[in-house]
Design an enzyme around this catalytic site. Structure first.
Site, mmCIF file in Angstrom:
data_model
loop_
_atom_site.group_PDB
_atom_site.id
_atom_site.type_symbol
_atom_site.label_atom_id
_atom_site.label_comp_id
_atom_site.label_asym_id
_atom_site.label_seq_id
_atom_site.Cartn_x
_atom_site.Cartn_y
_atom_site.Cartn_z
ATOM 1 N N TYR A 11 -23.308 31.738 -56.936
ATOM 2 C CA TYR A 11 -23.636 31.607 -55.482
ATOM 3 C C TYR A 11 -24.455 30.517 -55.365
ATOM 4 O O TYR A 11 -25.561 30.510 -56.021
ATOM 5 C CB TYR A 11 -23.909 32.774 -54.713
ATOM 6 C CG TYR A 11 -22.520 33.713 -54.631
ATOM 7 C CD1 TYR A 11 -21.348 33.276 -55.086
ATOM 8 C CD2 TYR A 11 -22.683 34.916 -54.159
ATOM 9 C CE1 TYR A 11 -20.214 34.221 -54.903
ATOM 10 C CE2 TYR A 11 -21.547 35.769 -53.985
ATOM 11 C CZ TYR A 11 -20.387 35.597 -54.673
ATOM 12 O OH TYR A 11 -19.337 36.452 -54.620
ATOM 13 N N LEU B 133 -9.422 37.061 -39.246
ATOM 14 C CA LEU B 133 -9.414 38.129 -38.468
ATOM 15 C C LEU B 133 -10.242 38.476 -37.125
ATOM 16 O O LEU B 133 -10.227 39.298 -36.764
ATOM 17 C CB LEU B 133 -9.295 39.538 -39.338
ATOM 18 C CG LEU B 133 -8.251 39.578 -40.463
ATOM 19 C CD1 LEU B 133 -8.375 40.384 -41.459
ATOM 20 C CD2 LEU B 133 -6.935 40.112 -39.457
HETATM 21 N N1 LIG Z 1 -16.166 39.019 -56.239
HETATM 22 C C1 LIG Z 1 -15.492 37.812 -55.699
HETATM 23 O O1 LIG Z 1 -14.979 36.838 -56.425
HETATM 24 C C2 LIG Z 1 -15.948 37.523 -54.177
HETATM 25 C C3 LIG Z 1 -14.865 36.338 -53.506
HETATM 26 C C4 LIG Z 1 -15.372 36.171 -52.175
HETATM 27 C C5 LIG Z 1 -16.530 36.729 -51.750
HETATM 28 N N2 LIG Z 1 -17.239 37.644 -52.273
HETATM 29 C C6 LIG Z 1 -18.493 38.392 -51.549
HETATM 30 O O2 LIG Z 1 -17.874 38.989 -50.370
HETATM 31 C C7 LIG Z 1 -18.803 38.424 -49.423
HETATM 32 C C8 LIG Z 1 -18.209 38.449 -48.254
HETATM 33 O O3 LIG Z 1 -17.029 37.413 -48.339
HETATM 34 P P1 LIG Z 1 -16.464 36.394 -47.187
HETATM 35 O O4 LIG Z 1 -17.570 35.646 -46.668
HETATM 36 O O5 LIG Z 1 -15.280 35.778 -47.743
HETATM 37 O O6 LIG Z 1 -16.044 37.615 -46.075
HETATM 38 P P2 LIG Z 1 -15.412 37.683 -44.736
HETATM 39 O O7 LIG Z 1 -16.371 38.832 -43.940
HETATM 40 O O8 LIG Z 1 -13.972 37.767 -44.757
HETATM 41 O O9 LIG Z 1 -15.736 36.229 -44.005
HETATM 42 C C9 LIG Z 1 -17.051 35.844 -43.625
HETATM 43 C C10 LIG Z 1 -17.042 34.619 -42.584
HETATM 44 O O10 LIG Z 1 -16.287 34.952 -41.435
HETATM 45 C C11 LIG Z 1 -17.086 33.994 -40.391
HETATM 46 N N3 LIG Z 1 -17.421 35.255 -39.564
HETATM 47 C C12 LIG Z 1 -18.063 36.639 -40.023
HETATM 48 N N4 LIG Z 1 -18.478 37.111 -38.991
HETATM 49 C C13 LIG Z 1 -17.813 36.823 -37.895
HETATM 50 C C14 LIG Z 1 -17.650 36.886 -36.525
HETATM 51 N N5 LIG Z 1 -18.229 38.084 -35.990
HETATM 52 N N6 LIG Z 1 -17.428 35.924 -35.634
HETATM 53 C C15 LIG Z 1 -17.027 34.752 -36.059
HETATM 54 N N7 LIG Z 1 -16.872 34.495 -37.297
HETATM 55 C C16 LIG Z 1 -17.327 35.305 -38.290
HETATM 56 C C17 LIG Z 1 -18.226 33.604 -41.076
HETATM 57 O O11 LIG Z 1 -17.860 32.153 -41.456
HETATM 58 P P3 LIG Z 1 -18.061 30.863 -40.552
HETATM 59 O O12 LIG Z 1 -19.229 31.012 -39.693
HETATM 60 O O13 LIG Z 1 -18.492 29.654 -41.552
HETATM 61 O O14 LIG Z 1 -16.506 30.432 -39.975
HETATM 62 C C18 LIG Z 1 -18.511 34.228 -42.326
HETATM 63 O O15 LIG Z 1 -19.100 33.368 -43.397
HETATM 64 C C19 LIG Z 1 -19.460 37.356 -50.158
HETATM 65 O O16 LIG Z 1 -20.589 36.697 -49.175
HETATM 66 C C20 LIG Z 1 -19.801 37.690 -51.610
HETATM 67 O O17 LIG Z 1 -20.889 38.424 -51.598
HETATM 68 C C21 LIG Z 1 -17.043 38.011 -53.715
#
Ligand SMILES: NC(=O)c1ccc[n+]([C@@H]2O[C@H](COP(=O)([O-])OP(=O)(O)OC[C@H]3O[C@@H](n4cnc5c(N)ncnc54)[C@H](OP(=O)(O)O)[C@@H]3O)[C@@H](O)[C@H]2O)c1
Length: 347
Positions: A53, A243
């Protein structure tokens, strides 16, 4: 905030884990630190990161910055013992991380030392293998996944060698527990069986994608989680933000993930938006915030230990942490079920 045990270990983690993969690209060091402070003030004790990351985008120039940002927070605050810190050794194929080599004891040695240096700590609480050398159906490979080319004995020998080395690292005090990510039911079972036969460390968690839009864990893996106490750490529980409802009616807020990553790593297709609208519609019908409903849904699944959320601002984080106070009732769950029956895995 509820706290749950990581597998069969004694480590207790908050039901919401703070993801970090935007720190170092979308978010500055100061913003990353502010998110950690806010999350800890609101009951979170669990942070997930990875040697590769930040992502979105990933690059040779920025790789490792997220761990460095957590490291400067640790050094600045001295609060290392207040967080359960999870990181990951990268899988193969990224040429600027040790030339993209397979995960092996040697790769883990180099990667863990680098992570510990950047994180400014002597130990990692949960050390995870980011994805299997042999591949899997995760990362949108589900459409064409074919394990037919895998060599069974090589795979088992590899798992044995890695577990043996991870056991040495546990004995040395550099890691406390181990976890897998982007793994399958068969793969996880092999890790468990080989560990049991040789007294190697036991996997405590499985970090796979899981959300209302991608419920692969509901099938065989749910059974494995139940019998083996290997809890799911769902990543992308908000379907990368979809979502939350922020893209309703074609809205594209400036700087949002969809504007910087238009297909959300293969998640976007024509069939996705009507399903998103239905789930957001369920939340609106019941007067619930859509993001909180999506996260609460994950946390109410019996196999989930802690949902790994992402946020790019403290305001988003505040909304998401509110999910810990939300209990979805039978009527909401039934409405969710009706959408699920029509659209089991939209992407
Ligand atoms: N193991 C793996 O392969 C893997 C893969 C992916 C992620 N991960 C882990 O999982 C964590 C979360 O993944 P993800 O970021 O994809 O999760 P997510 O919770 O599905 O999406 C988060 C994104 O959605 C937007 N967001 C979040 N809360 C919001 C709200 N209340 N209102 C409006 N927009 C909102 C933001 O993006 P914007 O503001 O840019 O729109 C935020 O960065 C990562 O940081 C990492 O630690 C692991």
């Amino acid at each position: 905030m509820e706290y749950r045990k990581l597998g069969r270990s004694d480590i207790e983690v908050s039901e919401i884990c703070l993801g970090s993969m935007t720190w170092g690209t979308q978010n500055s060091e100061a913003e990353g630190h502010a998110q950690i402070d806010y999350a800890l003030d609101h009951g979170v004790n669990f942070i997930d990161t990875a040697e590769l990351y930040p992502s979105n985008p990933m690059s040779a120039e920025t790789v490792g910055r997220t761990e460095e940002i957590i490291g400067t927070w640790v050094a600045k605050t001295g609060r290392r013992d207040e967080v359960v810190l999870a990181t990951k050794v990268a899988g193969n194929g990224i040429d600027y991380i040790q030339d993209g080599i397979d995960i092996s004891p040697e790769k883990i040695r180099l990667s863990l030392d680098s992570s510990l240096r950047k994180l400014q700590t002597d130990y990692v609480d949960l050390y995870q293998l980011h994805w299997p050398n042999r591949g899997s159906y995760h990362f949108r490979q589900n459409w064409k996944f074919d394990p037919g080319g895998q060599n069974t004995q090589q795979t088992l020998d590899h798992i044995h060698a890695v577990l043996e080395y991870l056991g040495d690292l546990v004995a040395a005090g550099k890691i406390r527990t181990i976890g897998l990510s982007n793994e399958t039911c068969w793969g996880t079972s092999q890790f468990l069986q080989i560990a049991a036969a040789h007294d190697f460390p036991r996997v405590v968690s499985l970090q796979n994608e899981y959300s209302l839009m991608y419920r692969s864990h509901d099938l065989d893996l749910a059974e494995l989680s139940h019998h083996e106490q290997v809890g799911l750490l769902p990543y992308s529980p908000l379907a990368c933000g979809m979502l939350t409802g922020k893209y309703e009616n074609g809205a594209r807020p400036a700087g949002s993930r969809l504007t910087t990553n238009p297909d959300l790593w293969g998640r976007v297709n024509d069939g996705v938006w009507p399903v998103i609208d239905q789930y957001v519609g369920v939340a609106r019908k019941h007067g619930i915030d859509p993001a909180q409903m999506a996260i609460a849904f994950c946390n109410q699944r019996p196999f989930v230990t802690s949902s790994i959320i992402g946020a790019t601002s403290v305001e988003q984080l505040a909304v998401n942490l509110g999910a810990a106070e939300l209990e979805l009732g039978d009527e909401v769950l039934e409405d969710i079920h009706q959408v699920y029956r029509q659209h089991p895995i939209p992407y």
